[in-house]
Design a protein around this motif. Structure first.
Motif, PDB file in Angstrom:
ATOM      1  N   ASP A  16      -9.057  -0.681  -0.778  1.00  0.00           N
ATOM      2  CA  ASP A  16      -8.137   0.193  -0.042  1.00  0.00           C
ATOM      3  C   ASP A  16      -6.861  -0.543   0.329  1.00  0.00           C
ATOM      4  OD1 ASP A  16      -9.724   2.350  -0.159  1.00  0.00           O
ATOM      5  OD2 ASP A  16     -10.046   2.552   1.976  1.00  0.00           O
ATOM      6  N   ALA A  17      -7.007  -1.764   0.810  1.00  0.00           N
ATOM      7  CA  ALA A  17      -5.838  -2.536   1.231  1.00  0.00           C
ATOM      8  C   ALA A  17      -4.934  -2.803   0.037  1.00  0.00           C
ATOM      9  CB  ALA A  17      -6.272  -3.847   1.896  1.00  0.00           C
ATOM     10  N   VAL A  18      -5.521  -3.206  -1.095  1.00  0.00           N
ATOM     11  CA  VAL A  18      -4.716  -3.490  -2.284  1.00  0.00           C
ATOM     12  C   VAL A  18      -4.005  -2.221  -2.755  1.00  0.00           C
ATOM     13  CG1 VAL A  18      -4.822  -4.167  -4.710  1.00  0.00           C
ATOM     14  CG2 VAL A  18      -6.095  -5.466  -3.025  1.00  0.00           C
ATOM     15  N   VAL A  19      -4.739  -1.097  -2.796  1.00  0.00           N
ATOM     16  CA  VAL A  19      -4.127   0.164  -3.222  1.00  0.00           C
ATOM     17  C   VAL A  19      -3.000   0.558  -2.270  1.00  0.00           C
ATOM     18  CG1 VAL A  19      -4.542   2.623  -3.610  1.00  0.00           C
ATOM     19  CG2 VAL A  19      -6.223   0.958  -4.363  1.00  0.00           C
ATOM     20  N   ALA A  20      -3.221   0.384  -0.970  1.00  0.00           N
ATOM     21  CA  ALA A  20      -2.198   0.727   0.014  1.00  0.00           C
ATOM     22  C   ALA A  20      -0.927  -0.080  -0.223  1.00  0.00           C
ATOM     23  CB  ALA A  20      -2.722   0.484   1.434  1.00  0.00           C
ATOM     24  N   ILE A  21      -1.083  -1.353  -0.542  1.00  0.00           N
ATOM     25  CA  ILE A  21       0.099  -2.187  -0.789  1.00  0.00           C
ATOM     26  C   ILE A  21       0.782  -1.758  -2.080  1.00  0.00           C
ATOM     27  CG2 ILE A  21       0.948  -4.542  -1.042  1.00  0.00           C
ATOM     28  CD1 ILE A  21      -1.837  -5.322   0.307  1.00  0.00           C
TER      29      ILE A  21
END
Lengths: 201, 201, 201, 201
Positions: A16-21
């Motif tokens: 999720d964090a990677v996708v958000a970035i």
């Protein structure tokens, strides 16, 4: 089993964090043509339309990938190493998408740029498909009692998305803009397919 | 003890977020050579291969570091100040890796660039090793009843990775590209070693 | 229901992560005018004031949007597809704000830049309004027993913010700086309105 | 009360995410002097030392701020609006630090750059101090039964850090590098002070 879930949660969180970035840095593609010094007009803004289009498409493509990823991991209760690496490769090509977006944002009508973009989307599709294919065949990885029609439905969604990417890739070699339009078409199609399934059920 | 866990969770969360950002900004290294104005061809794309290689290597190196970090913190149940600062230094050098990646992406055959890159990887290794070394010697920091063979196995994984980094660093002074290849070799080696352990058990 | 909450939590988490990145990359708008080589003076720093102003305004606008979003999702207990896509569109335009901020940071007195900025803020408002409007009409999406005055209050907050955006947008066509000032005024107004409601209750 | 905790958790999560991004984008300050085309040597790497120094200092300053922030929020069990806005302002100036770091990274010996940097650090300190000052005076915001010596200790830590920032700010007007060194000194001092407290207890 509780411990396994913890590992799963962290993987989902990390994804999720990677996708958000990745989805946020798409905005770096938006830049005005021309230098800082002079005044800007509405014409200057208007001329950024290929960049804005590319930004919108990539944003919704990533959003749809994220949504599907979440639906998969809603039914996946355990991960093993194979699933982990498939997920990491999925992230790898998702992280690449802002770069491919830059390519088409600055060279909208060049087939080399559009081919790279379509290939990138295809590769994300391939690994997303791998994730579900791998998990769906192993009942020990899924929540018990999952509806088999759902398993099949998700597989079909992945297949439709892959076919769409392959077609757009093939066409992008000759008509880049048409390849782009075919990718755009997938968005409502994927959203619509979801409703179809719900109607079936 | 529940309180301590809360602190631990936040540290893990913070580390995950930093790693997620570091792994995503690697993509900024991918840039086409040449200016925006002219058309791009497949040759232009092809010429970015050193950058793409550097991106892939760094992505998988960070992914492996992240995976190992998670496995460590799966068994660590409490943190103290020493562990915290080791973890922060681990993050420090992990955050530096996108910069080192830029160096080798733009100067693939310069030994100064490759030495900086290998030294960076080594430093991440050193602090990752410190984390496990420190925790493994203190039973009060670990989940009770952890298999001693596992403790030893992780220590050996760290050592193998460190030796790999040292060798690639030494060679990078004279043959930068060979140093790069040695770092690439670690990836399947580390993945394979995991399976080895599972087979043993 | 527990499962639905899980999905909700992930959406909120994902939104938080995107907002956190958007609010942080605002800082990239701050750049000194002039090249790296020469010395900088306090005058150089002082001359960045339009950029600093734009940074501050965007930071607090995003912070306020985030706060309101959280207050909404504090009362929303389930999401459906419509709410999800409204939220994704809300994120889309929030992610665009750093770009619009760049426009006004570098062209503070150009109406094209200010119009784009105000339109962007308006679009975020529209989707935030949609989220609450949609949820407030469907009791099955909200926590049971929510105070109706609160529902109305939040709707009014959204309306006030939208009217403010529309006015600033209209004025920005002719007097960009006045449009900016009207947006600035919303900040204390929105903070104050909150207190008003608490006093009422 | 459970609900309040949820809001608190989100604020802490959001703060963590913003801090994680701010600490990671510090790496963008590291750039080689010179253009991409020519080869780089160890001398080129060596000449980046002011940037590396600035990067290291900012990294550890943010890490220390984060650590203290966490310790505060370990004892804070509820937030109100005042605390929220103090925290948002804390984030605002923390997000500014990568920009101030760019200033000193590129103009290490210019007093304008160093003054801006020290002022930035001071402002973060002020709001961190506000957070604890505000919370420590309101027992309803803290976990019950908190040791009063701890409350005082944290206040003293904030004060020491603020005094350090004020001194470095005053000196930076005349001797930028000395101002920098005074900021460096705070790092071991703050770490050491912690141990001092533990010894006392």
């Amino acid at each position: 089993m509780k411990e396994k879930n913890l590992e799963l949660e962290r993987l989902v969180f990390f994804s999720d964090a990677v996708v958000a970035i990745a989805i946020t840095i798409l905005v770096f593609n938006l830049k005005l043509i021309g230098d800082e010094g002079k005044h800007i007009t509405f014409t200057d803004l208007w001329q950024t339309w290929p960049k804005v289009l590319a930004f919108f498409l990539s944003f919704f493509i990533i959003a749809l990938f994220w949504k599907l990823h979440h639906q998969f991991f809603f039914y996946i209760r355990t991960i093993d190493e194979m699933l982990l690496w498939n997920n990491i490769c999925w992230l790898l090509f998702l992280v690449l998408l802002p770069f491919s977006t830059t390519l088409i944002a600055t060279h909208f009508t060049d087939s080399a740029a559009m081919v790279a973009y379509c290939a990138n989307v295809l590769l994300i599709n391939v690994f997303q498909n791998n994730i579900w294919d791998y998990a769906a065949k192993r009942p020990e990885l899924l929540t018990p009692g999952i509806d088999e029609r759902l398993t099949k439905f998700y597989r079909r969604v992945c297949n439709v998305a892959m076919i769409n990417s392959v077609i757009s890739l093939a066409i992008a070699f000759f008509f880049p803009v048409v390849g782009f339009i075919i990718l755009v078409v997938r968005l409502p199609a994927l959203m619509f397919s979801e409703r179809l399934f719900k109607a079936m059920k």
